[in-house]
Design an enzyme around this catalytic site. Structure first.
Site, PDB file in Angstrom:
ATOM      1  N   HIS B  33       0.860  -1.187   0.000  1.00 26.31           N
ATOM      2  CA  HIS B  33       0.000   0.000   0.000  1.00 26.31           C
ATOM      3  C   HIS B  33       0.894   1.234   0.000  1.00 26.31           C
ATOM      4  CE1 HIS B  33       1.095   0.199   4.200  1.00 26.31           C
ATOM      5  NE2 HIS B  33       0.546  -0.979   4.434  1.00 26.31           N
ATOM      6  N   GLY B  35       1.969   3.072   2.168  1.00 27.79           N
ATOM      7  CA  GLY B  35       3.022   3.096   3.182  1.00 27.79           C
ATOM      8  C   GLY B  35       4.291   2.443   2.642  1.00 27.79           C
ATOM      9  N   HIS B  36       4.121   1.241   2.071  1.00 27.21           N
ATOM     10  CA  HIS B  36       5.269   0.579   1.430  1.00 27.21           C
ATOM     11  C   HIS B  36       5.834   1.449   0.310  1.00 27.21           C
ATOM     12  CE1 HIS B  36       2.799  -2.946   2.880  1.00 27.21           C
ATOM     13  NE2 HIS B  36       3.974  -3.231   3.418  1.00 27.21           N
ATOM     14  N   GLN B 147       7.312   3.668  10.309  1.00 27.61           N
ATOM     15  CA  GLN B 147       7.090   3.981  11.719  1.00 27.61           C
ATOM     16  C   GLN B 147       5.779   3.413  12.249  1.00 27.61           C
ATOM     17  OE1 GLN B 147       7.592   8.063  13.179  1.00 27.61           O
ATOM     18  NE2 GLN B 147       6.033   7.586  14.713  1.00 27.61           N
ATOM     19  N   SER B 184      -2.472  -0.051   6.437  1.00 21.84           N
ATOM     20  CA  SER B 184      -1.994  -1.364   6.872  1.00 21.84           C
ATOM     21  C   SER B 184      -2.595  -2.416   5.965  1.00 21.84           C
ATOM     22  CB  SER B 184      -2.436  -1.626   8.321  1.00 21.84           C
ATOM     23  OG  SER B 184      -2.362  -3.018   8.602  1.00 21.84           O
TER      24      SER B 184
END
Lengths: 303, 303
Positions: B33, B35-36, B147, B184
């Site tokens: 997603h 974040g990655h 994080q 997530s």
């Protein structure tokens, strides 16, 4: 030869001097003897650069063990390395290796709790942790260990495989005194009588070898014969004698193939270990008279 | 972009293509997603080569956890990596990563048993072990973690320091949906109502931030206010809410400096985690109106 006490400095020096050269590494606790010598010579022979570390690793000693009195003849050790042609001696202080809040440990389940691990809880956790650290610091192509510490070598082979460490392990044969006693830094703890008695260890291993070569298969009976021989020496107190599988370190009931005969025996304040490996030749059609070869030494390349 | 499933093959390909180039590494469990994406983009920006691993690591799942149903949208993940300009995707099978007789584990004492480690015994042992393996396989210069998994990042920072891993860790800020929910891979477990309710997590963290910026110091009272807010959502079941020291993860009684506010809350079948970091400015002579900066993100360079 350069003597380096600092991790960062060793790293940058190795980076500068390596440039595609192969790097051999011999980790030691110092008090070097001809056993270490054979490892260092092999590394020098097979690599363009050789690093020897000298570090009496506190995490592999139990609270009642000999950490404090472990011999530290540093001057002699450094002369020894210089003479042999070692390129770098890594000589870290305890604080350089373990930060105050050090919390990370490497555990090898199963193998670590057997044999010496049963008598020395936490020992192999300390060994595995410091070897992992040293491999990360030195990043060698080849790692040299001695077969005298057979369980250690087997555990490190397992660690290298399991953690995908980019290093090859070479295990070199045990070096022995004229009477057969395996060289060890701890032999200096022996008084004259104990030193004389300690020769029985190798005699008992050779006795087992002879019995097996003559067809003995029942390991309990072989161990019994070894015990009887060792107990003839007044100063000997047996910790363990086992005949085990090289890969799993599990005791064998019967001799059906390769086997590692291992023992740990106290003489006074010294706890000595030794082992031999018996390699069974694969049976061919015709019978072979002596089905054993390479007795005494093993290779961990395959495991 | 090359997709490689074999350790040895990845090693030899990296050796061929690296030649002094800097290597960035983003370990993932897939189901990528935004974040990655931020981690991968950062790696591509800062390195000449980038490796992404996709491996749903079984050793970090408990027996009753979601290993089987963890999302594995492989095609999408690979398209995602290709689009971003990843050089190598490492995609090992379970058997490639864990031999049948795998026995070696990396443990970080203390830190691993707190917070998520208390709810998920063995989880961080699995994480530390697989990260150690991946670092040995890929041998990157830089490692990128998010994080959102703050405890994981702190534990890996400890591992790198303690085991002298030759890699630098970069922790990138949490990426959030428009309503503040941290992205997530497990958010897909949420139904519509739960998804809506889950926005309360970030609201509760912002509430704590506001209270602290307004002078609140008693962590029990701050946590109480967070709990009350979260409990207004029917589908929420709190696992933990804590205000801890970034380095030790130990709970703070009073807000006296930097603090990490962390929580884990169940919504239906999804256990979600989130955190913000409050960085206290050092007090100067003159009073400063807002003694906090960089709220939400932390750096682990110093710890």
């Amino acid at each position: 030869m350069q003597v380096i006490r600092n991790v960062q400095k060793l790293r940058s020096l190795l980076k500068l001097s390596q440039k595609g050269k192969t790097l051999g590494f011999v980790p030691t606790m110092g008090a070097l003897h001809a056993g270490h010598l054979s490892l260092i010579q092999q590394s020098i022979k097979e690599n363009q650069l050789t690093v020897v570390s000298i570090f009496v690793n506190p995490t592999q000693f139990g609270p009642s063990e000999d950490l404090k009195k472990y011999p530290r003849p540093l001057k002699r050790d450094l002369q020894f390395c210089r003479k042999l042609g070692v390129d770098f001696v890594f000589l870290p202080a305890r604080e350089e290796m373990y930060l105050k809040d050090h919390a990370t440990f490497v555990e090898i389940e199963g193998l670590s709790n057997l044999l010496c691990g049963a008598s020395r809880p936490g020992h192999f956790r300390g060994v595995a942790t410091v070897v992992t650290k040293l491999l990360n610091i030195v990043q060698p192509d080849l790692l040299y260990l001695g077969q005298k510490d057979a369980q250690q070598a087997i555990i490190i082979a397992r660690l290298i495989k399991d953690l995908n460490s980019p290093v090859r392990l070479k295990v070199m044969p045990t070096v022995r005194a004229a009477d057969g006693l395996a060289l060890s830094s701890r032999n200096i703890y022996l008084n004259q009588a104990e030193r004389k008695d300690a020769a029985v260890l190798f005699q008992s291993l050779r006795l087992a070898e002879l019995l097996i070569k003559n067809g003995a298969q029942d390991t309990a009976r072989i161990i019994d014969r070894m015990q009887k021989l060792i107990r003839q020496k007044k100063s000997a107190r047996i910790d363990y004698i086992k005949i085990v599988d090289l890969r799993t370190l599990q005791p064998m009931q019967r001799i059906t193939g390769d086997c590692l005969i291992v023992l740990a025996v106290w003489f006074g304040k010294a706890r000595l270990i030794d082992n031999i490996f018996l390699h069974a030749l694969k049976k061919t059609k015709g019978r072979i008279k002596d089905p054993w070869q390479n007795s005494n030494t093993f290779s961990l390349e395959g495991i």
